[in-house]
Design a protein around this motif. Sequence first.
Motif, mmCIF file in Angstrom:
data_model
loop_
_atom_site.group_PDB
_atom_site.id
_atom_site.type_symbol
_atom_site.label_atom_id
_atom_site.label_comp_id
_atom_site.label_asym_id
_atom_site.label_seq_id
_atom_site.Cartn_x
_atom_site.Cartn_y
_atom_site.Cartn_z
ATOM 1 N N ARG A 1 0.828 -1.213 0.000
ATOM 2 C CA ARG A 1 0.000 0.000 0.000
ATOM 3 C C ARG A 1 0.861 1.261 0.000
ATOM 4 O O ARG A 1 0.478 2.283 -0.567
ATOM 5 C CB ARG A 1 -0.945 -0.005 1.207
ATOM 6 C CG ARG A 1 -1.995 -1.102 1.168
ATOM 7 C CD ARG A 1 -2.725 -1.124 -0.151
ATOM 8 N NE ARG A 1 -3.769 -2.152 -0.192
ATOM 9 C CZ ARG A 1 -4.389 -2.543 -1.303
ATOM 10 N NH1 ARG A 1 -4.065 -1.998 -2.468
ATOM 11 N NH2 ARG A 1 -5.314 -3.472 -1.264
ATOM 12 N N VAL A 2 2.022 1.185 0.627
ATOM 13 C CA VAL A 2 2.957 2.309 0.536
ATOM 14 C C VAL A 2 3.375 2.496 -0.922
ATOM 15 O O VAL A 2 3.475 3.631 -1.418
ATOM 16 C CB VAL A 2 4.188 2.077 1.431
ATOM 17 C CG1 VAL A 2 5.246 3.140 1.170
ATOM 18 C CG2 VAL A 2 3.791 2.093 2.903
ATOM 19 N N GLY A 3 3.604 1.382 -1.620
ATOM 20 C CA GLY A 3 3.933 1.459 -3.041
ATOM 21 C C GLY A 3 2.817 2.093 -3.847
ATOM 22 O O GLY A 3 3.074 2.903 -4.753
ATOM 23 N N ASN A 4 1.561 1.746 -3.534
ATOM 24 C CA ASN A 4 0.418 2.360 -4.215
ATOM 25 C C ASN A 4 0.398 3.864 -4.000
ATOM 26 O O ASN A 4 0.123 4.643 -4.923
ATOM 27 C CB ASN A 4 -0.903 1.771 -3.701
ATOM 28 C CG ASN A 4 -1.112 0.315 -4.050
ATOM 29 O OD1 ASN A 4 -1.694 -0.438 -3.267
ATOM 30 N ND2 ASN A 4 -0.653 -0.110 -5.209
ATOM 31 N N PHE A 5 0.697 4.288 -2.752
ATOM 32 C CA PHE A 5 0.679 5.718 -2.450
ATOM 33 C C PHE A 5 1.803 6.443 -3.176
ATOM 34 O O PHE A 5 1.602 7.531 -3.728
ATOM 35 C CB PHE A 5 0.800 5.943 -0.942
ATOM 36 C CG PHE A 5 0.741 7.392 -0.548
ATOM 37 C CD1 PHE A 5 -0.462 8.074 -0.554
ATOM 38 C CD2 PHE A 5 1.896 8.076 -0.179
ATOM 39 C CE1 PHE A 5 -0.524 9.424 -0.206
ATOM 40 C CE2 PHE A 5 1.843 9.413 0.173
ATOM 41 C CZ PHE A 5 0.631 10.088 0.157
ATOM 42 N N ILE A 6 2.992 5.862 -3.174
ATOM 43 C CA ILE A 6 4.111 6.481 -3.880
ATOM 44 C C ILE A 6 3.775 6.651 -5.362
ATOM 45 O O ILE A 6 4.079 7.699 -5.961
ATOM 46 C CB ILE A 6 5.390 5.635 -3.700
ATOM 47 C CG1 ILE A 6 5.885 5.723 -2.252
ATOM 48 C CG2 ILE A 6 6.486 6.097 -4.662
ATOM 49 C CD1 ILE A 6 7.050 4.821 -1.939
ATOM 50 N N ASN A 7 3.143 5.635 -5.942
ATOM 51 C CA ASN A 7 2.781 5.710 -7.355
ATOM 52 C C ASN A 7 1.608 6.652 -7.618
ATOM 53 O O ASN A 7 1.328 6.983 -8.776
ATOM 54 C CB ASN A 7 2.426 4.320 -7.886
ATOM 55 C CG ASN A 7 3.643 3.448 -8.088
ATOM 56 O OD1 ASN A 7 4.777 3.928 -8.066
ATOM 57 N ND2 ASN A 7 3.414 2.165 -8.287
ATOM 58 N N GLY A 8 0.909 7.058 -6.557
ATOM 59 C CA GLY A 8 -0.256 7.920 -6.736
ATOM 60 C C GLY A 8 -1.378 7.210 -7.449
ATOM 61 O O GLY A 8 -2.143 7.808 -8.218
ATOM 62 N N GLU A 9 -1.554 5.901 -7.180
ATOM 63 C CA GLU A 9 -2.589 5.099 -7.824
ATOM 64 C C GLU A 9 -3.593 4.626 -6.781
ATOM 65 O O GLU A 9 -3.347 4.714 -5.583
ATOM 66 C CB GLU A 9 -1.953 3.889 -8.521
ATOM 67 C CG GLU A 9 -1.219 2.970 -7.559
ATOM 68 C CD GLU A 9 -0.367 1.924 -8.250
ATOM 69 O OE1 GLU A 9 -0.259 1.974 -9.496
ATOM 70 O OE2 GLU A 9 0.204 1.064 -7.550
ATOM 71 N N LEU A 10 -4.715 4.131 -7.246
ATOM 72 C CA LEU A 10 -5.769 3.631 -6.359
ATOM 73 C C LEU A 10 -6.194 4.695 -5.348
ATOM 74 O O LEU A 10 -6.359 4.431 -4.162
ATOM 75 C CB LEU A 10 -5.312 2.356 -5.625
ATOM 76 C CG LEU A 10 -4.810 1.203 -6.498
ATOM 77 C CD1 LEU A 10 -4.448 0.004 -5.645
ATOM 78 C CD2 LEU A 10 -5.829 0.819 -7.560
ATOM 79 N N TRP A 11 -6.363 5.917 -5.860
ATOM 80 C CA TRP A 11 -6.745 7.027 -4.978
ATOM 81 C C TRP A 11 -8.161 6.838 -4.445
ATOM 82 O O TRP A 11 -8.929 5.986 -4.897
ATOM 83 C CB TRP A 11 -6.640 8.348 -5.755
ATOM 84 C CG TRP A 11 -7.297 8.287 -7.094
ATOM 85 C CD1 TRP A 11 -8.625 8.293 -7.381
ATOM 86 C CD2 TRP A 11 -6.613 8.169 -8.361
ATOM 87 N NE1 TRP A 11 -8.816 8.210 -8.729
ATOM 88 C CE2 TRP A 11 -7.615 8.127 -9.364
ATOM 89 C CE3 TRP A 11 -5.274 8.106 -8.741
ATOM 90 C CZ2 TRP A 11 -7.306 8.029 -10.716
ATOM 91 C CZ3 TRP A 11 -4.962 8.009 -10.093
ATOM 92 C CH2 TRP A 11 -5.974 7.968 -11.053
ATOM 93 N N GLY A 12 -8.512 7.690 -3.483
ATOM 94 C CA GLY A 12 -9.770 7.528 -2.783
ATOM 95 C C GLY A 12 -10.934 8.250 -3.425
ATOM 96 O O GLY A 12 -10.804 8.931 -4.447
ATOM 97 N N ARG A 13 -12.079 8.108 -2.795
ATOM 98 C CA ARG A 13 -13.288 8.807 -3.222
ATOM 99 C C ARG A 13 -13.181 10.280 -2.825
ATOM 100 O O ARG A 13 -12.312 10.677 -2.047
ATOM 101 C CB ARG A 13 -14.519 8.176 -2.584
ATOM 102 C CG ARG A 13 -14.652 6.683 -2.868
ATOM 103 C CD ARG A 13 -15.982 6.146 -2.419
ATOM 104 N NE ARG A 13 -16.005 4.680 -2.474
ATOM 105 C CZ ARG A 13 -17.096 3.950 -2.669
ATOM 106 N NH1 ARG A 13 -18.263 4.554 -2.822
ATOM 107 N NH2 ARG A 13 -17.036 2.632 -2.696
ATOM 108 N N VAL A 14 -14.077 11.061 -3.353
ATOM 109 C CA VAL A 14 -14.069 12.494 -3.068
ATOM 110 C C VAL A 14 -14.318 12.723 -1.579
ATOM 111 O O VAL A 14 -15.190 12.091 -0.971
ATOM 112 C CB VAL A 14 -15.140 13.219 -3.904
ATOM 113 C CG1 VAL A 14 -15.193 14.696 -3.537
ATOM 114 C CG2 VAL A 14 -14.839 13.051 -5.393
ATOM 115 N N ALA A 15 -13.526 13.604 -0.982
ATOM 116 C CA ALA A 15 -13.627 13.919 0.441
ATOM 117 C C ALA A 15 -14.046 15.366 0.629
ATOM 118 O O ALA A 15 -13.901 16.213 -0.262
ATOM 119 C CB ALA A 15 -12.278 13.683 1.131
ATOM 120 N N SER A 16 -14.554 15.655 1.801
ATOM 121 C CA SER A 16 -14.929 17.023 2.131
ATOM 122 C C SER A 16 -13.679 17.892 2.267
ATOM 123 O O SER A 16 -12.672 17.456 2.841
ATOM 124 C CB SER A 16 -15.711 17.051 3.443
ATOM 125 O OG SER A 16 -15.849 18.375 3.922
#
Length: 283
Positions: free
Chosen positions: A139-154
């Motif tokens: 999951r750290v790898g996903n974050f570094i790659n900027g992939e699998l981002w989340g849903r819209v947040a407030s």
Amino acid sequence: MLIHPQFDPVAVHLGPLAVHWYGLMYLLGFALFLTLGKYRLKNGNDVLTVPQLDDMLMYGAVGVVVGGRLGEVLFYQPGYYFSHPLEIFMVWKGGMSFHGGFLGVLIAVAIYGRKVGRGFWQLTDFIAPLVPLGLAAGRVGNFINGELWGRVASPELPWAMLFPQARMDDIAEAQQSSDLMNMLMHYGGLLRHPSQLYEFALEGIVLFGALWLYSAKPRARGQVSAVFLIGYGLARFISEYFRNPDAGIFGKSDVISMGQWLSLPMIVIGVALFLFFGRRKPA
């Protein structure tokens, strides 16, 4: 508002070779597996020898890659890959399914267990607590790659994050709502949950702590494996509510995502196995 740091996905350039962060995270996950496994073997667990642990990791690594890739092909993008069959083998382009990789590992463990004369549940109970930190590394790898981002947040969420990589998704989603269009115009993109970090915490750190503590005492054969199924299934099901849903074989849905559909059987089977194995005496 936070902005994704836009890391270079390549960690190190070695002449014509490029070492990607995501690959390094896989290696870190395997290293953590071996380190924790050897610790358990040295502290009273005699399921395997250290050389056998090394061998089983190799079997598991093949299962992760082959199963993860086939899971991505069959669960998420069958139409695309069947139209571009050669790209199935281009794993360096990304696209790995946890649930497919999980099935691949189970098959690999069953094969290795037959080879060394160990029971399937005996092996899965041993390796279950070793897995979550590897998932956390992924999951750290996903974050570094900027992939699998989340849903819209407030915008009021202190850690709401702008992912420049999601620009095309931002535009498509903003067209469905005037509020989202205003957010797009104001911030230059939609603010989203950093869901990779949520998954890092739930699927990785929390699940590791729960399994490590639960397996510290004698348990009936199969119950540690059952707790892993329940724990991962619940962690993934919850985190999917903050992750931008993938368009799997059932289509894209904001109500129940493909990841949640695949996690539901894990929870149900895990509960059934926990109750079934609970009738037995601790091993």
